[in-house]
Design an enzyme around this catalytic site. Structure first.
Site, PDB file in Angstrom:
ATOM      1  N   ARG A  41       0.883  -1.272   0.106  1.00 35.33           N
ATOM      2  CA  ARG A  41       0.043   0.069  -0.123  1.00 35.33           C
ATOM      3  C   ARG A  41       1.045   1.391   0.005  1.00 35.33           C
ATOM      4  NH1 ARG A  41      -5.411   1.571   1.525  1.00 35.33           N
ATOM      5  NH2 ARG A  41      -5.443   3.491   2.836  1.00 35.33           N
ATOM      6  N   ILE A  67      -6.888   8.057  -1.116  1.00 36.80           N
ATOM      7  CA  ILE A  67      -6.907   6.591  -0.927  1.00 36.80           C
ATOM      8  C   ILE A  67      -7.945   6.125   0.027  1.00 36.80           C
ATOM      9  CG2 ILE A  67      -4.776   6.670   0.111  1.00 36.80           C
ATOM     10  CD1 ILE A  67      -4.283   3.943  -1.289  1.00 36.80           C
ATOM     11  N   SER A  68      -8.812   5.302  -0.006  1.00 35.96           N
ATOM     12  CA  SER A  68      -9.519   5.038   1.189  1.00 35.96           C
ATOM     13  C   SER A  68      -8.945   4.297   2.305  1.00 35.96           C
ATOM     14  CB  SER A  68     -11.065   4.280   0.588  1.00 35.96           C
ATOM     15  OG  SER A  68     -11.614   4.843  -0.270  1.00 35.96           O
ATOM     16  N   GLN A  69      -9.780   4.440   3.426  1.00 35.44           N
ATOM     17  CA  GLN A  69      -9.322   3.649   4.747  1.00 35.44           C
ATOM     18  C   GLN A  69      -9.275   2.464   4.283  1.00 35.44           C
ATOM     19  OE1 GLN A  69     -12.592   3.637   7.152  1.00 35.44           O
ATOM     20  NE2 GLN A  69     -11.688   2.978   8.967  1.00 35.44           N
ATOM     21  N   PRO A  70      -8.193   1.578   4.758  1.00 32.28           N
ATOM     22  CA  PRO A  70      -8.155  -0.135   4.461  1.00 32.28           C
ATOM     23  C   PRO A  70      -9.404  -0.632   4.775  1.00 32.28           C
ATOM     24  CG  PRO A  70      -6.079   1.044   5.490  1.00 32.28           C
ATOM     25  CD  PRO A  70      -7.011   1.924   5.669  1.00 32.28           C
TER      26      PRO A  70
END
Length: 217
Positions: A41, A67-70
């Site tokens: 990531r 970039i979205s939260q995992p």
């Protein structure tokens, strides 16, 4: 920190992310967890933010995008339940992180990004890291990529006020779409199946995404 130490450092951070952010919150899909263990990531965020790449929050990637939260990435992929033989449309390439995950989960990924300034580096990063079953184009994500449809699954990484009819039309019968639906302030993640040509909607959980904007930047 030398190259080996840095790789070990980020690998340890990924394992912590898997354990504390995903597994402990109920993500059980082994293929999704394995993909998120594999994909680095930190390679998909700005270099100045790499030490935050595995933290429990979204990160800016430029052009007003994130970039979205995992966790929300893992949840979307688990609900989409992509199979190894399937063809997937992704709306919103962003930095290419979710594209890389999808490339490990399915046969072919077709990804549409509105911002050329994001699409180009995403494509470069994906190629450098060896994700080859991916095609990216700059365009209006709300219109999908009809010449390569119908798709087995569609993942939309931007919020829309209602289910986009043009995207639903590109789903094969029995296909699935995961999309955040609602106003800009907050949305409901929805799983939409095409059954008998009609949408069958399952409401999943609350979320918040940047809006899906028609046209190109």
């Amino acid at each position: 920190m030398d190259g080996t130490s840095q790789r070990d450092h980020f690998r340890a951070q990924r394992e912590r992310m898997l354990r504390t952010q995903l597994a402990e919150r109920g993500i059980r899909d082994v293929r999704v967890l394995d993909a998120m263990r594999s994909v680095p990531r930190h390679e998909f965020v700005p270099e100045t933010l790499r030490q935050e790449a595995y933290e429990d929050h979204p990160l800016p990637i430029g052009e007003g995008q994130t970039i979205s939260q995992p966790y929300i990435v893992a949840a979307m992929l688990a609900h989409l339940a992509v199979q190894a033989t399937e063809r997937v449309l992704e709306v919103g390439t962003g930095s290419g992180y979710v594209t890389a995950l999808l490339s490990l989960l399915c046969a072919e990924v077709y990804s549409v990004e509105r911002h050329a300034q994001l699409a180009a580096p995403a494509e470069t990063t994906l190629h450098r890291l060896g994700y080859r079953n991916v095609k990216i184009r700059v365009g209006d994500g709300s219109q999908g990529w009809p010449e390569h449809g119908p798709f087995d699954a569609i993942l939309v990484s931007a919020a829309t006020p209602e289910m986009p009819p043009s995207l639903f039309a590109q789903l094969r019968e029995g296909g699935r779409m995961v999309v955040p639906v609602g106003p800009p302030s907050s949305q409901e993640l929805q799983l939409i199946r095409k059954i008998g040509g009609e949408p069958e909607v399952t409401f999943l959980e609350g979320c918040r995404f940047v809006p899906l904007v028609e046209g190109t930047a």
